[in-house]
Design a protein around this motif. Structure first.
Motif, PDB file in Angstrom:
ATOM      1  N   ARG A  36      30.434  15.135  66.450  1.00 40.47           N
ATOM      2  CA  ARG A  36      31.371  14.034  66.187  1.00 40.47           C
ATOM      3  C   ARG A  36      30.953  12.803  66.969  1.00 40.47           C
ATOM      4  NH1 ARG A  36      36.518  16.037  64.418  1.00 40.47           N
ATOM      5  NH2 ARG A  36      35.945  17.585  62.877  1.00 40.47           N
TER       6      ARG A  36
ATOM      7  N   CYS B 151      37.558   6.085  65.371  1.00 39.34           N
ATOM      8  CA  CYS B 151      38.634   5.076  65.330  1.00 39.34           C
ATOM      9  C   CYS B 151      38.389   3.909  66.279  1.00 39.34           C
ATOM     10  CB  CYS B 151      39.989   5.715  65.626  1.00 39.34           C
ATOM     11  SG  CYS B 151      40.228   6.170  67.361  1.00 39.34           S
TER      12      CYS B 151
ATOM     13  N   ARG C 264      42.509   6.843  69.483  1.00 36.21           N
ATOM     14  CA  ARG C 264      43.488   7.655  68.773  1.00 36.21           C
ATOM     15  C   ARG C 264      42.941   8.988  68.257  1.00 36.21           C
ATOM     16  NH1 ARG C 264      48.228   4.372  67.204  1.00 36.21           N
ATOM     17  NH2 ARG C 264      49.074   6.426  66.784  1.00 36.21           N
ATOM     18  N   CYS C 265      41.633   9.075  67.989  1.00 38.11           N
ATOM     19  CA  CYS C 265      41.138  10.272  67.295  1.00 38.11           C
ATOM     20  C   CYS C 265      40.534  11.312  68.240  1.00 38.11           C
ATOM     21  CB  CYS C 265      40.102   9.887  66.237  1.00 38.11           C
ATOM     22  SG  CYS C 265      38.505   9.405  66.917  1.00 38.11           S
TER      23      CYS C 265
ATOM     24  N   ASP D 227      37.505  11.832  68.910  1.00 35.16           N
ATOM     25  CA  ASP D 227      36.188  12.317  68.501  1.00 35.16           C
ATOM     26  C   ASP D 227      35.087  11.847  69.449  1.00 35.16           C
ATOM     27  OD1 ASP D 227      36.842  13.839  66.338  1.00 35.16           O
ATOM     28  OD2 ASP D 227      36.437  12.305  64.839  1.00 35.16           O
TER      29      ASP D 227
ATOM     30  N   THR E 211      33.464  13.865  58.598  1.00 29.89           N
ATOM     31  CA  THR E 211      33.496  14.084  60.052  1.00 29.89           C
ATOM     32  C   THR E 211      32.130  13.802  60.692  1.00 29.89           C
ATOM     33  OG1 THR E 211      33.005  16.424  59.729  1.00 29.89           O
ATOM     34  CG2 THR E 211      35.321  15.824  59.939  1.00 29.89           C
TER      35      THR E 211
ATOM     36  N   THR F 138      36.398   4.251  60.761  1.00 29.74           N
ATOM     37  CA  THR F 138      37.486   3.532  60.110  1.00 29.74           C
ATOM     38  C   THR F 138      37.127   2.042  60.066  1.00 29.74           C
ATOM     39  OG1 THR F 138      38.660   3.027  62.149  1.00 29.74           O
ATOM     40  CG2 THR F 138      39.158   5.150  61.111  1.00 29.74           C
TER      41      THR F 138
ATOM     42  N   ARG G 205      40.988  16.704  61.252  1.00 30.21           N
ATOM     43  CA  ARG G 205      39.737  16.566  62.004  1.00 30.21           C
ATOM     44  C   ARG G 205      39.832  17.254  63.366  1.00 30.21           C
ATOM     45  NH1 ARG G 205      36.678  11.995  60.291  1.00 30.21           N
ATOM     46  NH2 ARG G 205      35.789  11.872  62.370  1.00 30.21           N
ATOM     47  N   CYS G 206      40.986  17.095  64.043  1.00 25.51           N
ATOM     48  CA  CYS G 206      41.105  17.571  65.423  1.00 25.51           C
ATOM     49  C   CYS G 206      41.020  19.089  65.515  1.00 25.51           C
ATOM     50  CB  CYS G 206      42.425  17.135  66.024  1.00 25.51           C
ATOM     51  SG  CYS G 206      42.700  15.370  66.001  1.00 25.51           S
TER      52      CYS G 206
ATOM     53  N   CYS H 278      45.130  13.684  67.762  1.00 24.03           N
ATOM     54  CA  CYS H 278      45.464  12.435  67.068  1.00 24.03           C
ATOM     55  C   CYS H 278      46.937  12.401  66.705  1.00 24.03           C
ATOM     56  CB  CYS H 278      44.583  12.209  65.844  1.00 24.03           C
ATOM     57  SG  CYS H 278      45.221  12.931  64.311  1.00 24.03           S
TER      58      CYS H 278
ATOM     59  N   PHE I 292      45.929  10.861  61.410  1.00 25.96           N
ATOM     60  CA  PHE I 292      44.845  10.809  60.431  1.00 25.96           C
ATOM     61  C   PHE I 292      44.918  11.925  59.386  1.00 25.96           C
ATOM     62  CE2 PHE I 292      42.648   8.494  64.027  1.00 25.96           C
ATOM     63  CZ  PHE I 292      42.729   7.250  63.414  1.00 25.96           C
ATOM     64  N   CYS I 293      45.950  12.775  59.415  1.00 26.18           N
ATOM     65  CA  CYS I 293      45.990  13.865  58.440  1.00 26.18           C
ATOM     66  C   CYS I 293      47.323  14.043  57.740  1.00 26.18           C
ATOM     67  CB  CYS I 293      45.594  15.181  59.101  1.00 26.18           C
ATOM     68  SG  CYS I 293      46.701  15.653  60.439  1.00 26.18           S
TER      69      CYS I 293
END
Ligand SMILES: Cc1cc2nc3c(=O)[nH]c(=O)nc-3n(C[C@H](O)[C@H](O)[C@H](O)COP(=O)(O)OP(=O)(O)OC[C@H]3O[C@@H](n4cnc5c(N)ncnc54)[C@H](O)[C@@H]3O)c2cc1C
Ligand code: FES
Lengths: 117, 429
Positions: free
Chosen positions: A68, A72, A76-77, A79, B127, B133, B349-350, B383, B387-388
């Motif tokens: 990953r 973002c 927030r994500c 990754d 991913t 984004t 994703r998480c 998150c 995002f989901c």
């Protein structure tokens, strides 16, 4: 705009920009990423320094070690979690570079210290 | 616990307008933003502004953010930058994690102006490092001056996608592919994006930007258990508000994109009205702000706002939203088609939960987003579901025929962000 910006090989920085102008000089900051020395720009976040040097992978996920990278850029994500000076789960997109920083990209092994999850 | 006058959460255009308006009335105002600088989405956009005021119009958005910052500084508003408001509790208190520790605030009035997040939908390869984004791409290009890639695909067909394509080209990247429907996109490569294909076209690419549009982020207000309704236009749930933008919880206002505002002008006008109302401005001043807001809204938007008042239960119509690309994504995700690539793609994703796994949970009886969450862990990651959740709702809708309006949003619980443990500990003291 008739002249394409001169992003040399391995350099993804936007030196010239028709609206934002020339990229200002910044003090170089020495950091180490996975054992390799790398020059960042003072004031930028770690994610920007990595991306500028073509390093896209920040972490690997627990399942399948799926890689990953920045998604973002806003914290927030998650990754972009990396290990900085021994501290795991640091968000590369929010954390500024600092002289002498030792960074390891992370293989999904860091401990999450917060209450979430 | 600190006690203060009006607290505005979010220093984007709506929050800044609210803070400036409340300060004009002479109230003590604090504005909190999790980012180190104010301006919200304007900070990383370079498009010229239109429809605000003479001093701002024509400026690139990021320069306008600086001007707004100067206005805040001159107004006596106290700005708390780099601080996340992570919980809004039943008793009306607000939990904040700031760089130097955590604290609780008890405010007389609260204006939630937390804006929006990028709308994303899963596609094959989304991913992979190199997929970003729209905001991430703009932040890299304009704040950090780094190209996310040299050859970039852009997903989306609206104004945001057009802006991104132009941003990328201006910075020297090449836009190699545009695709409207995320369900048709396949990104692939060894450990990073190397190729992208869509609708029979195939290109070498090193980045993919998801620019499907924006979705409101009213999490904090929902945490406070306000009444909410369904927006057909946005295909999601929003807090219901009075004409003065107050929610069903007295003293709690929501303004700007967090409440479904469509653009800058509306967000700004909403912020001003909420700020004046919270500060108890004179009826004349409030009336002027209401007129300005009415001018900033299209007739369709005004009609929707009128339907979404507290006590009205909002709208409930069995529609997916505004059509493509969501409808086709939902159908593709629900399966049954010949090519079922989406089944193996991560929806969450998480927690790395696939579309196929969520589909199976639905087949086994999950009827709500909370059900799916309990069965699969989708939406339980870092998150916090931003995002989901949309994808889960679309999948529930397409496979069970449940109208989106009846799919309640996930139960929102603090914290809204992963925060350092130290912030929690200090609060308990
Ligand atoms: C690609 C793109 C193209 C656009 N094109 C146009 C256009 O052509 N015309 C137009 O009018 N508008 C356009 N916009 C939209 C415009 O920028 C927004 O309408 C406006 O920024 C919304 O203002 P806001 O204050 O409601 O939200 P935002 O600008 O999103 O600000 C919200 C702020 O709240 C902060 N925040 C959120 N949660 C918390 C929390 N829990 N604690 C602390 N702080 C928090 C965020 O950090 C952020 O600074 C575009 C936006 C994008 C991204
Ligand atoms: S890229 Fe999403 S948290 Fe850093």
């Amino acid at each position: 705009m008739d002249e394409a910006p001169s992003n040399g090989a391995g350099d993804l920085r936007v030196w010239h920009h028709p609206v934002l102008g020339e990229l200002q000089e910044a003090r170089p900051v020495q950091i180490t990423v996975d054992g390799q020395p790398l020059v960042a720009r003072e004031g930028e976040v770690i994610a920007a320094a990595l991306l500028a040097h073509g390093i896209l992978v920040c972490r690997a996920m627990p399942r399948g070690r799926e890689p990953r990278g920045v998604f973002c850029a806003l914290g927030r994500c998650s990754d972009c979690l990396i290990t900085v000076d021994g501290e795991p789960n640091v968000r590369a997109c929010l954390t500024p570079v600092r002289e002498g920083q030792v960074i390891w990209t992370q293989a999904g092994l860091g401990r999450w210290e917060g209450p979430a999850g | 616990m600190k006690t203060t006058g009006i607290v505005v959460i979010g220093a984007g255009p709506a929050g800044i307008a609210a803070a400036l308006a409340a300060a004009e009335v002479g109230t003590s105002v604090t504005v909190i933003d999790e980012h180190p600088a104010v301006g919200g989405q304007l900070r990383w956009r370079i498009a010229p502004l239109r429809g605000l005021d003479e001093a701002l119009d024509g400026l690139p958005a990021c320069r306008a953010a600086e001007t707004l910052h100067e206005r805040l500084a001159a107004s006596g508003v106290s700005v708390l930058a780099g601080a996340v408001a992570w919980g809004l509790f039943e008793d009306g208190s607000l939990a904040v994690a700031a760089p130097d520790g955590g604290f609780r605030l008890q405010a007389e009035k609260i204006v939630v102006a937390t804006g929006s997040v990028d709308l994303v939908l899963p596609f094959a390869g989304w991913t992979l490092p190199g997929v970003l984004t729209a905001r991430a791409a703009q932040i890299m290009l304009h704040l950090h001056r780094v190209l996310p890639g040299r050859r970039v695909a852009v997903i989306g067909e609206g104004l945001d996608a057009a802006e991104l394509a132009s941003d990328l080209e201006m910075a020297g990247a090449e836009v190699v592919l545009r695709a409207a429907d995320p369900a048709q996109v396949v990104a692939s490569g060894e450990g990073r994006v190397e190729r992208v294909s869509a609708n029979g076209e195939r290109r070498e690419a090193d980045a993919v930007v998801i620019a499907l549009g924006r979705q409101p982020d009213p999490e904090l207000a929902l945490q406070a258990q306000v009444e909410f309704g369904y927006s057909v236009r946005l295909g999601c749930h929003l807090p219901l508000r009075s004409e003065l933008l107050e929610t069903s919880r007295p003293g709690l206002y929501v303004a700007g994109e967090a409440a479904g505002a469509v653009d800058l002008a509306e967000s700004f006008a909403e912020g001003r009205l909420a700020g004046l109302a919270a500060a108890g401005a004179t009826p004349e001043r409030i009336a002027t702000a209401q007129e300005a807001l009415a001018r900033a809204r299209s007739p369709e938007r005004s009609a929707e706002v009128d339907r979404m008042r507290p006590g009205s239960l909002g709208e409930a119509r069995p529609e997916t939203g505004t059509g493509a690309p969501w409808t086709s994504w939902a159908e593709a995700a629900a399966g049954g088609g010949q090519d079922d690539t989406l089944a193996r793609v991560a929806l969450c994703r998480c927690e790395q939960v696939t579309v196929g796994e969520v589909r199976q949970a639905i087949e086994e009886g999950a009827l709500t987003i909370n059900d799916i969450k309990r069965r699969t862990r989708a939406g339980m990651g870092l998150c916090q579901g931003i995002f989901c959740t949309r994808a889960m709702a679309l999948l529930l809708h397409a496979s069970r025929g449940i109208p989106l309006s009846e799919i309640a949003p996930m139960t929102e619980r603090p914290p809204t962000r992963p925060i350092p443990l130290a912030s929690l500990v200090e609060i308990e003291e």
